[in-house]
Design a protein around this motif. Structure first.
Motif, PDB file in Angstrom:
ATOM      1  N   ARG A   1       1.445   0.187 -13.091  1.00 44.07           N
ATOM      2  CA  ARG A   1       2.108  -0.339 -11.214  1.00 44.07           C
ATOM      3  C   ARG A   1       1.813   1.083 -11.136  1.00 44.07           C
ATOM      4  NH1 ARG A   1       5.231  -0.935  -7.483  1.00 44.07           N
ATOM      5  NH2 ARG A   1       4.563  -2.437  -5.794  1.00 44.07           N
ATOM      6  N   LEU A   2       2.706   1.794 -11.294  1.00 46.86           N
ATOM      7  CA  LEU A   2       2.539   3.556 -10.773  1.00 46.86           C
ATOM      8  C   LEU A   2       1.323   4.217 -10.372  1.00 46.86           C
ATOM      9  CD1 LEU A   2       4.467   5.284  -8.559  1.00 46.86           C
ATOM     10  CD2 LEU A   2       4.783   6.817 -11.236  1.00 46.86           C
ATOM     11  N   GLY A   3       0.494   4.124 -12.064  1.00 44.56           N
ATOM     12  CA  GLY A   3      -1.000   4.535 -12.089  1.00 44.56           C
ATOM     13  C   GLY A   3      -1.578   4.035 -11.174  1.00 44.56           C
ATOM     14  N   CYS A   4      -1.699   2.850 -10.975  1.00 50.18           N
ATOM     15  CA  CYS A   4      -2.634   1.724 -10.002  1.00 50.18           C
ATOM     16  C   CYS A   4      -2.305   2.105  -8.352  1.00 50.18           C
ATOM     17  CB  CYS A   4      -2.400   0.015 -10.590  1.00 50.18           C
ATOM     18  SG  CYS A   4      -2.883  -0.425 -11.663  1.00 50.18           S
ATOM     19  N   PHE A   5      -1.037   1.919  -8.531  1.00 52.01           N
ATOM     20  CA  PHE A   5      -0.954   2.774  -7.162  1.00 52.01           C
ATOM     21  C   PHE A   5      -1.257   3.550  -6.270  1.00 52.01           C
ATOM     22  CE2 PHE A   5       1.958   5.192  -3.791  1.00 52.01           C
ATOM     23  CZ  PHE A   5       1.398   3.963  -2.959  1.00 52.01           C
ATOM     24  N   TYR A   6      -1.650   5.547  -7.280  1.00 54.08           N
ATOM     25  CA  TYR A   6      -2.242   6.482  -7.396  1.00 54.08           C
ATOM     26  C   TYR A   6      -3.416   6.148  -7.361  1.00 54.08           C
ATOM     27  CZ  TYR A   6       2.526   8.777  -7.423  1.00 54.08           C
ATOM     28  OH  TYR A   6       3.716   9.453  -7.462  1.00 54.08           O
ATOM     29  N   MET A   7      -4.351   5.697  -8.516  1.00 54.19           N
ATOM     30  CA  MET A   7      -5.475   5.110  -7.890  1.00 54.19           C
ATOM     31  C   MET A   7      -6.088   5.071  -6.901  1.00 54.19           C
ATOM     32  SD  MET A   7      -6.279   3.517 -11.996  1.00 54.19           S
ATOM     33  CE  MET A   7      -8.756   2.596 -11.039  1.00 54.19           C
ATOM     34  N   LEU A   8      -5.483   3.959  -6.015  1.00 54.86           N
ATOM     35  CA  LEU A   8      -5.240   3.030  -5.399  1.00 54.86           C
ATOM     36  C   LEU A   8      -5.677   4.001  -3.468  1.00 54.86           C
ATOM     37  CD1 LEU A   8      -5.926   0.102  -3.550  1.00 54.86           C
ATOM     38  CD2 LEU A   8      -2.898   0.499  -2.939  1.00 54.86           C
ATOM     39  N   VAL A   9      -4.214   4.801  -4.004  1.00 59.45           N
ATOM     40  CA  VAL A   9      -4.532   6.160  -2.560  1.00 59.45           C
ATOM     41  C   VAL A   9      -4.973   6.667  -2.822  1.00 59.45           C
ATOM     42  CG1 VAL A   9      -2.107   5.110  -1.571  1.00 59.45           C
ATOM     43  CG2 VAL A   9      -2.522   6.915  -3.591  1.00 59.45           C
ATOM     44  N   PHE A  10      -5.585   7.774  -4.166  1.00 58.48           N
ATOM     45  CA  PHE A  10      -5.815   9.341  -4.278  1.00 58.48           C
ATOM     46  C   PHE A  10      -7.519   8.797  -3.795  1.00 58.48           C
ATOM     47  CE2 PHE A  10      -2.090  10.730  -5.543  1.00 58.48           C
ATOM     48  CZ  PHE A  10      -1.572  11.628  -4.961  1.00 58.48           C
ATOM     49  N   VAL A  11      -8.273   7.698  -4.639  1.00 61.86           N
ATOM     50  CA  VAL A  11      -9.773   7.418  -5.224  1.00 61.86           C
ATOM     51  C   VAL A  11     -10.179   7.393  -3.014  1.00 61.86           C
ATOM     52  CG1 VAL A  11     -11.629   5.640  -4.861  1.00 61.86           C
ATOM     53  CG2 VAL A  11     -10.111   6.287  -7.202  1.00 61.86           C
ATOM     54  N   PRO A  12      -9.467   7.268  -2.252  1.00 61.50           N
ATOM     55  CA  PRO A  12      -9.931   6.788  -1.419  1.00 61.50           C
ATOM     56  C   PRO A  12      -9.933   7.949  -0.758  1.00 61.50           C
ATOM     57  CG  PRO A  12      -8.034   5.696  -1.110  1.00 61.50           C
ATOM     58  CD  PRO A  12      -8.646   5.766  -2.193  1.00 61.50           C
ATOM     59  N   ILE A  13      -8.403   9.394  -0.872  1.00 63.35           N
ATOM     60  CA  ILE A  13      -8.453  10.506  -0.330  1.00 63.35           C
ATOM     61  C   ILE A  13      -9.606  11.058  -0.504  1.00 63.35           C
ATOM     62  CG2 ILE A  13      -7.129  12.407  -0.476  1.00 63.35           C
ATOM     63  CD1 ILE A  13      -4.114  10.357  -0.319  1.00 63.35           C
ATOM     64  N   THR A  14     -10.150  11.266  -1.844  1.00 61.63           N
ATOM     65  CA  THR A  14     -10.855  12.256  -1.848  1.00 61.63           C
ATOM     66  C   THR A  14     -12.262  11.852  -1.949  1.00 61.63           C
ATOM     67  OG1 THR A  14      -9.793  12.014  -4.129  1.00 61.63           O
ATOM     68  CG2 THR A  14     -12.325  12.553  -4.669  1.00 61.63           C
ATOM     69  N   CYS A  15     -12.939  10.777  -1.223  1.00 55.16           N
ATOM     70  CA  CYS A  15     -14.237   9.916  -0.964  1.00 55.16           C
ATOM     71  C   CYS A  15     -14.426  10.498   0.266  1.00 55.16           C
ATOM     72  CB  CYS A  15     -13.737   9.231  -1.764  1.00 55.16           C
ATOM     73  SG  CYS A  15     -14.287   7.720  -2.601  1.00 55.16           S
ATOM     74  N   ALA A  16     -12.804  10.510   0.978  1.00 52.68           N
ATOM     75  CA  ALA A  16     -12.939  10.826   2.091  1.00 52.68           C
ATOM     76  C   ALA A  16     -12.937  12.391   2.656  1.00 52.68           C
ATOM     77  CB  ALA A  16     -11.596   9.930   3.136  1.00 52.68           C
ATOM     78  N   LEU A  17     -12.572  13.036   2.077  1.00 50.44           N
ATOM     79  CA  LEU A  17     -13.185  14.530   1.845  1.00 50.44           C
ATOM     80  C   LEU A  17     -14.203  14.615   1.773  1.00 50.44           C
ATOM     81  CD1 LEU A  17      -9.197  15.624   0.588  1.00 50.44           C
ATOM     82  CD2 LEU A  17      -9.899  15.462   3.082  1.00 50.44           C
ATOM     83  N   LEU A  18     -15.199  13.920   0.224  1.00 50.42           N
ATOM     84  CA  LEU A  18     -16.230  14.354   0.363  1.00 50.42           C
ATOM     85  C   LEU A  18     -16.953  14.216   1.326  1.00 50.42           C
ATOM     86  CD1 LEU A  18     -16.013  13.555  -3.614  1.00 50.42           C
ATOM     87  CD2 LEU A  18     -16.154  16.253  -2.535  1.00 50.42           C
ATOM     88  N   GLN A  19     -16.833  12.765   1.310  1.00 48.87           N
ATOM     89  CA  GLN A  19     -18.476  12.386   2.411  1.00 48.87           C
ATOM     90  C   GLN A  19     -18.135  13.155   4.417  1.00 48.87           C
ATOM     91  OE1 GLN A  19     -16.319   8.418   1.697  1.00 48.87           O
ATOM     92  NE2 GLN A  19     -18.266   7.522   1.493  1.00 48.87           N
TER      93      GLN A  19
END
Length: 510
Positions: free
Chosen positions: A457-475
């Protein structure tokens, strides 16, 4: 009788409405495909991990190269300079695209059915189904997207066309609401019948709408040819021109494109966008299952799933009004900032706020998909810039859409591969094995409750938030280098309209 029926539909609905309706026949199928194809092969057909990765890798190659291949075959005759050969009118270009849609649309719908019946070994079927489906989807999407650039040049007319696409795409998202009622991994029969009904509706729709539009533009082509013939008869024959440029080769076109800086920065940003959109679609059921399933009912999950698919299209209607006021560039930039802000806020709030999680999971997909809906407007602007700076005879819109896909579609394949890899490495959970690894890398206690937080559950949560953070910074970094907006964009549109005066189609008039 047939002609009177066609005439009735042409007078009842404008070209913009009919153009937008084509998005309905694609979206009702593609939304179901995105949501269920991975789960079907993993959970129903029991595909093994090696076959899954091999299939996705081959799909990555085919998915990337079929777009520019089909675009080149479609638009290679448009790549000569204005002095070489007789000019092709926009009506003729549009008619070519509609004829292609009348064939590829029904074939796309039929290829969709191949996923939901087991007819070969899972690994072989997975590979063949993905390549066949994506080939016809590419043909449909290329010609439909290219029509956006071919039917109009002004921002207001293109926004109007995109508006109707959003309306019909929202209607097409109803298939997601219905699919959740039919989806059952243990009993697949009802879901198969549901998919057959969707495909039949799509086939009829493609055939009917493309035929109505072809009938209209065939008359317009005849009018244009009559005007050209009259002009030719009134013109003094001065003999053949002393110099005629040769058609542009694929190598020359690639060199021209490599010097198109705005195209390269846009492709960089869009690669991340494609990855994020498909990551959200592929792992949405996983997030619902492991983050929310114990706290929400099945009906709530169904509503949340449906909203996440339909809301981007409805939101896009509002985004398009903002685009008319502030410009597409600025609206997309705001959406990147919003994605970053919401993700950081969710990270700080933590995984225990169920209602916040529901809102974030839905809004993350809504705003990400909303951004995708606006990108066709940007690509259409890049078509204009390519036409002007390379002095094309006719805008090679399908080819440029195909080249964008060549550089960005790998994100579609990277999404499930990277997502499943991150999940396995970070939490020890392998969706193919269905058994978590005992020595998990994550076991963080919840200091508030004193209980150990489940690693998955914790791993899914971190995937859920860190993927959009990384994508937004690169974009945001790539988008800041894109310069085709404001005065520069208006100058490009003025030059294209001046070059093709008399050949462009007035969308409002038809």
């Amino acid at each position: 009788m047939g002609r009177s029926v066609l005439g009735f539909w042409q007078h009842t609905f404008s070209t913009a409405v009919l153009y937008g309706s084509l998005a309905l026949f694609t979206s009702i199928l593609h939304n179901v495909f995105l949501l269920y194809y991975v789960e079907t092969f993993v959970s129903v057909y029991k595909i093994d991990k090696v076959s899954f990765w091999v299939g996705e890798t081959v799909f990555l190659i085919w998915n990337s190269f079929n777009d520019p291949l089909f675009g080149w075959l479609s638009d290679r005759s448009f790549l000569s300079s204005p002095q070489s050969g007789s000019p092709i009118t926009n009506s003729e270009v549009v008619l070519r695209r509609l004829k292609a849609l009348s064939t590829s649309g029904p074939l796309f719908a039929l290829s969709f059915l191949a996923f939901w019946v087991s007819w070969a070994r899972p690994g072989l079927q997975f590979l063949l189904c993905l390549c066949l489906y994506d080939g016809f989807l590419t043909l449909v999407d290329l010609h439909h997207s290219a029509l956006l650039a071919d039917l109009a040049v002004s921002a207001s007319d293109r926004t109007r066309l995109n508006f109707h696409c959003s309306v019909f795409s929202a209607l097409g998202s109803a298939s997601v609401f219905l699919s959740y009622s039919f989806w059952n991994k243990e009993d697949f029969y009802s879901f198969r019948l549901f998919c057959i009904a969707l495909a039949a509706f799509s086939v009829v729709g493609f055939l009917f709408v493309s035929h109505v539009l072809q009938h209209h533009f065939q008359k317009e082509v005849l009018v244009r040819r009559a005007e050209a013939q009259t002009l030719k008869e009134l013109t003094v024959d001065l003999g053949s021109p002393a110099h005629s440029d040769k058609p542009v080769t694929i190598a020359q076109y690639l060199r021209q494109l490599s010097r198109h800086r705005n195209f390269m920065w846009f492709a960089s940003m869009n690669l991340v966008q494609v990855f994020h959109c498909h990551f959200n679609s592929n792992f949405f059921p996983l997030f619902l299952e492991h983050l929310l399933s114990d706290n929400i009912s099945a009906s709530t999950g169904s509503v949340l799933l449906g909203i996440s698919f339909i809301a981007p299209h409805l939101n896009n209607l509002y985004f398009l009004t903002l685009c008319q006021r502030y410009g597409v560039y600025q609206v997309i930039r705001w959406l990147f900032i919003l994605k970053l802000g919401l993700s950081v806020a969710m990270l700080l709030a933590g995984a225990d706020h169920i209602y916040l999680l529901c809102i974030f999971i839905a809004s993350n997909r809504v705003f990400t998909e909303g951004t995708c809906k606006l990108l066709k407007l940007v690509i259409s602007d890049l078509v204009d810039e390519d036409f002007v700076i390379n002095r094309r005879q006719q805008a090679a819109s399908a080819l440029l859409f195909g080249m964008v896909a060549l550089l960005t579609k790998p994100g579609q394949t990277f999404a499930p591969l990277i997502g499943t890899w991150l999940l396995c490495v970070y939490t020890g959970y392998d969706i193919f094995e269905r058994q978590p690894v005992k020595d998990s890398l994550v076991s963080v206690p919840d200091t508030a409750s004193g209980l150990g937080t489940p690693p998955l559950r914790l791993g899914c949560f971190y995937m859920l938030v860190f993927v959009p953070i990384t994508c937004a910074l690169l974009q945001l970094a790539a988008w800041s280098r894109f310069t085709l907006h404001s005065r520069k964009l208006q100058g490009i549109k003025t030059l294209r309209q001046g070059s093709q005066q008399g050949h462009l189609i007035d969308v409002k008039a038809i």
